[in-house]
Design a protein around this motif. Structure first.
Motif, PDB file in Angstrom:
ATOM      1  N   ALA A  51      55.988  15.821   8.777  1.00 23.58           N
ATOM      2  CA  ALA A  51      54.742  16.507   8.428  1.00 23.58           C
ATOM      3  C   ALA A  51      54.946  18.007   8.310  1.00 23.58           C
ATOM      4  O   ALA A  51      54.377  18.667   7.431  1.00 23.58           O
ATOM      5  N   LYS A  52      55.771  18.546   9.221  1.00 22.32           N
ATOM      6  CA  LYS A  52      56.036  19.991   9.168  1.00 22.32           C
ATOM      7  C   LYS A  52      56.735  20.352   7.866  1.00 22.32           C
ATOM      8  O   LYS A  52      56.376  21.327   7.192  1.00 22.32           O
ATOM      9  N   LYS A  53      57.752  19.542   7.510  1.00 22.35           N
ATOM     10  CA  LYS A  53      58.459  19.804   6.260  1.00 22.35           C
ATOM     11  C   LYS A  53      57.530  19.627   5.061  1.00 22.35           C
ATOM     12  O   LYS A  53      57.616  20.368   4.083  1.00 22.35           O
ATOM     13  N   TRP A  54      56.645  18.614   5.148  1.00 26.00           N
ATOM     14  CA  TRP A  54      55.708  18.383   4.019  1.00 26.00           C
ATOM     15  C   TRP A  54      54.789  19.578   3.827  1.00 26.00           C
ATOM     16  O   TRP A  54      54.516  20.001   2.710  1.00 26.00           O
ATOM     17  N   ASN A  55      54.285  20.120   4.919  1.00 31.84           N
ATOM     18  CA  ASN A  55      53.402  21.295   4.818  1.00 31.84           C
ATOM     19  C   ASN A  55      54.115  22.470   4.181  1.00 31.84           C
ATOM     20  O   ASN A  55      53.553  23.186   3.348  1.00 31.84           O
ATOM     21  N   GLU A  56      55.377  22.690   4.626  1.00 32.61           N
ATOM     22  CA  GLU A  56      56.127  23.823   4.061  1.00 32.61           C
ATOM     23  C   GLU A  56      56.371  23.611   2.578  1.00 32.61           C
ATOM     24  O   GLU A  56      56.199  24.529   1.774  1.00 32.61           O
ATOM     25  N   ASP A  99      55.817  14.053   0.284  1.00 29.94           N
ATOM     26  CA  ASP A  99      54.686  13.152   0.521  1.00 29.94           C
ATOM     27  C   ASP A  99      55.175  11.735   0.814  1.00 29.94           C
ATOM     28  O   ASP A  99      54.679  11.067   1.727  1.00 29.94           O
ATOM     29  N   ASP A 100      56.174  11.283   0.038  1.00 35.59           N
ATOM     30  CA  ASP A 100      56.690   9.932   0.235  1.00 35.59           C
ATOM     31  C   ASP A 100      57.380   9.796   1.588  1.00 35.59           C
ATOM     32  O   ASP A 100      57.215   8.788   2.290  1.00 35.59           O
ATOM     33  N   VAL A 101      58.150  10.835   1.975  1.00 36.83           N
ATOM     34  CA  VAL A 101      58.826  10.791   3.276  1.00 36.83           C
ATOM     35  C   VAL A 101      57.806  10.715   4.402  1.00 36.83           C
ATOM     36  O   VAL A 101      57.940   9.931   5.345  1.00 36.83           O
ATOM     37  N   TYR A 102      56.766  11.560   4.280  1.00 37.77           N
ATOM     38  CA  TYR A 102      55.740  11.593   5.337  1.00 37.77           C
ATOM     39  C   TYR A 102      55.016  10.251   5.441  1.00 37.77           C
ATOM     40  O   TYR A 102      54.762   9.730   6.529  1.00 37.77           O
ATOM     41  N   GLU A 107      59.796  11.825  14.485  1.00 39.85           N
ATOM     42  CA  GLU A 107      60.227  11.992  13.098  1.00 39.85           C
ATOM     43  C   GLU A 107      59.032  12.253  12.175  1.00 39.85           C
ATOM     44  O   GLU A 107      59.133  13.016  11.215  1.00 39.85           O
ATOM     45  N   ALA A 108      57.891  11.588  12.465  1.00 39.01           N
ATOM     46  CA  ALA A 108      56.701  11.812  11.625  1.00 39.01           C
ATOM     47  C   ALA A 108      56.206  13.242  11.742  1.00 39.01           C
ATOM     48  O   ALA A 108      55.800  13.865  10.758  1.00 39.01           O
TER      49      ALA A 108
END
Length: 719
Positions: free
Chosen positions: A385-390, A333-336, A380-381
């Motif tokens: 977002a893709k990584k956050w969803n996973e 969440d923080d990265v996104y 990058e966003a």
């Protein structure tokens, strides 16, 4: 509903209304020149619109005058039944009818004024001779004074009036003197009586002396007789007087623009009597009705079933959860969030450069770099977002596995508490319903209880059925008349309605337990109710009050004036006999007579209405309960409207329903206008009328005169 079923229901509706009309006519009979029309549905009254405090306000408030005028200004068709209002104004229709009236022949005043020396027909000659003799007497001189007899009459009358004024002034003066002496009311009354004993005889003797002088020396009776001969009026003058009365009695509505003509409704306190009935009903039926309680029990029962089904769904092997547990915070969440922030800042730099009027080379390079940075940040966003969803999906799976058992137990516990709460509410309402049934004596079919011989108290339920037992003694005669009527199934089956009437019903009716129409779609509840009603016997009991409509500006005698008739080419009325025959045979009135062949002269208000249905009323009861929540379900019987959506005004009138040993009883709070009484005009144009002023004032022209002067002579503009 098919057209044939709709016609059958309409026949039942007409039968009920016609039976009720006959019952009202027997209790409140109408004359042969009147006809009674039952309105379907009845016009629900809000008593607050018409009540005013006569003790505090000398004049009727403008809002009340306007409401009363609007209430009775609609024309009523000449028929046994009417659906809704006609939209025609009584005042405007009356004015249009006056414009068609003309004199049948020359007025007496015109004959005298225009033909002092002309030869007239014999009867006009007699009238002119009487007029001439009367004028000669009035202008003749008194031998003693040398003045005219009329002048002597006026002098003696003035002396008599002054004697009366002196007596009245002396009384008022003496009352003022006594009131300033500080005496008690009883002492003031005694002292005033003493003054009357001492001086009243002298004043009365003076008045009598003036009167005798007027009679003997003032030619009182002779002058009044001859003046009556001279003081003649014409039919046209009477018509204009009526129009002037309308203008004088027109009021401006509270909106400042609309105009209404004043009416007087009698008895004057009719609205107060209606409001009393309204409030008395409410006091007898405090709290929710039996129908309300049963409807609430059914609603809670459905809610209980839904909660129980929810628990059963959770216990199945499908893994159903009514609420999905969400995971906690994650590093993704923080990265996104950081990547999105960088994207917004880069795009903001691009916007600033684009808005610059003269960008430098450095700025251009910075703008190019900003766009490149924005594109890179966006990519990058998206990856973040893709990584956050996973990561979030995996986190949710882990959280669900960890908390599933605990969450299920929590939800099941909450549902259990809610189910227990609903069951407790159902139990409480069932107890309240039981007490309500006992209080209304529903278990015994609502039969009237009797006074206990020992305690002399009213048994439970008796006050509801017969409130007059506990009412204080009446101070004045009641304006209400109790009327009962019974409509049986056999009577409804044998009822006949003409094709014209039935078509009119099918085109317009959209209310009632028969909420049906040949060309319209309605709810299944209304359709089923219509079918149920055709198999029930109904007994109607109600209090009725006849309210007379007095229009001081409507001079009905003009239509019976022998000096007046309608102009050629106009037709107002075929006469009461023909109109009554059309009504009796359900025939429509000829179009040419629809302008003003009648006018409403009274209306019938029904209050404390009770409808007792005999037969299988289970479906009817369920439909009435459904009407509490279904806004589009309209429920009614004949002219009466009830149920959840019955009200036609802004009041909150209620309906009380209860089971009886033989069916169901429904009581209505809302007073309703269910019938109108119309006055029928005489036949206009008149049968065998006079010659419409032709050749009455002047001698009939000879044949040679007609050839020499083809234009006909005119009098007052009429040929």
């Amino acid at each position: 509903m098919p057209e044939l079923d709709a016609q059958g229901v309409l026949s039942q509706m007409a039968s009920a209304s016609l039976t009720l009309r006959d019952a009202i006519s027997k209790a409140l009979p109408v004359s042969p020149t009147q006809v009674m029309t039952v309105q379907i549905p009845g016009l629900t009254l809000d008593p607050k619109d018409y009540v005013w405090d006569q003790d505090k306000t000398t004049y009727k408030p403008l809002a009340v005058r306007e409401n009363e005028s609007r209430l009775v200004d609609s024309m009523v068709p000449v028929a046994k039944l009417m659906m809704g209002r006609t939209g025609k104004s009584v005042a405007r229709s009356y004015l249009a009818a006056l414009d068609t009236l003309i004199p049948v022949e020359a007025s007496v005043s015109g004959t005298i004024a225009l033909n002092k020396d002309k030869k007239l027909p014999p009867r006009f000659e007699t009238i002119r001779n009487r007029y001439t003799s009367a004028m000669k007497y009035l202008t003749s001189n008194d031998e003693a004074s040398g003045k005219s007899k009329l002048t002597v009459y006026v002098t003696k009358q003035d002396a008599w009036n002054k004697a009366i004024e002196q007596y009245a002034a002396a009384q008022q003066r003496q009352q003022g003197i006594i009131s300033r002496e500080g005496l008690t009311p009883a002492e003031q009354r005694d002292k005033y009586l003493e003054w009357l004993q001492a001086y009243a005889r002298d004043y009365k003797a003076m008045i009598q002396a003036r009167y005798m002088d007027w009679v003997v020396h003032g030619y009182k009776f002779e002058v009044e007789f001859n003046f009556g001969v001279v003081d003649v009026s014409s039919g046209m003058k009477r018509i204009e007087s009526s129009k002037e009365a309308i203008r004088n009695l027109t009021i401006i509505g509270i909106d400042g623009a609309s105009e209404y003509v004043t009416v007087n409704l009698s008895p004057p306190g009719w609205a107060t009597d209606v409001a009393t009935k309204y409030n008395t009903w409410a006091s007898r039926n405090q709290g929710p009705s039996i129908m309300d309680l049963r409807a609430e029990i059914k609603r809670l029962g459905k809610l209980l079933i839904s909660h129980q089904a929810l628990i059963e769904a959770m216990d199945d092997d499908q893994g159903f959860m009514p609420v999905v547990a969400s995971g906690g915070g994650h590093a993704a969440d923080d990265v996104y969030r950081d990547k999105m922030k960088a994207l917004y800042l880069a795009q903001d730099q691009v916007n600033k450069e684009v808005m610059s009027e003269e960008p430098s080379a450095a700025n251009a390079k910075a703008g190019s770099d900003g766009r490149a940075n924005a594109d890179r940040a966006a990519a990058e966003a998206l990856e973040a977002a893709k990584k956050w969803n996973e990561a979030n999906l995996e986190s949710n799976k882990v959280a669900n596995r960890v908390t599933d058992k605990a969450m299920r137990e929590t939800i099941r516990k909450q549902l259990g508490l809610k189910i227990a709460e609903i069951q407790q509410e159902i139990t409480q309402i069932n107890d309240q319903l039981k007490r309500k049934l006992e209080a209304t004596d529903g278990a015994h079919g609502g039969m009237p209880a009797v006074l206990d011989e020992e305690t002399k108290t009213i048994a439970p339920g008796q006050l509801k059925i017969d409130p007059e037992l506990n009412a204080p003694p009446a101070q004045k005669p009641s304006p209400w008349t109790r009327i009962s009527a019974k409509i049986s199934r056999s009577q409804a089956t044998s009822a006949t309605v003409s094709k014209t009437s039935a078509s009119s019903f099918a085109a317009q009716v959209s209310t009632g337990l028969w909420s049906v129409s040949g060309g319209a779609s309605h709810s299944s509840s209304s359709t089923e109710s219509a079918t149920d009603m055709s198999s029930l016997d109904v007994e109607i009991s109600m209090d009725c009050m006849l309210v007379e409509i007095q229009r001081p500006w409507l001079h009905a005698e003009l239509f019976s004036d022998p000096e007046l008739d309608v102009a050629d080419g106009f037709d107002l009325s075929p006469g009461p006999e023909k109109l009554q025959a059309d009504v009796a045979n359900h025939r429509p009135i000829d179009d040419k007579y629809e302008q003003f062949c009648s006018y409403p002269s009274a209306f019938v208000v029904a209050a404390d209405v009770e409808l007792e249905f005999t037969g299988n009323t289970s479906h009817l009861e369920s439909k009435l309960e459904a009407s509490r929540t279904e806004a589009n379900l309209k429920v009614g019987y004949g002219p009466f409207s009830f149920g959840g959506s019955h009200s036609q005004s802004r009041n909150s009138a209620k309906t009380s329903a209860e089971a009886t040993a033989t069916g169901m009883r429904i009581s209505l709070q809302a007073p309703q206008i269910i019938a109108w009484v119309s006055e029928l005009l005489p036949a206009l144009p008149r049968k065998n009328g006079a010659s419409k002023m032709a050749g009455l004032l002047l001698e009939p022209p000879s044949a040679s005169a007609v050839v020499a002067k083809p234009a006909a002579a005119t009098v007052n503009g009429a040929k």
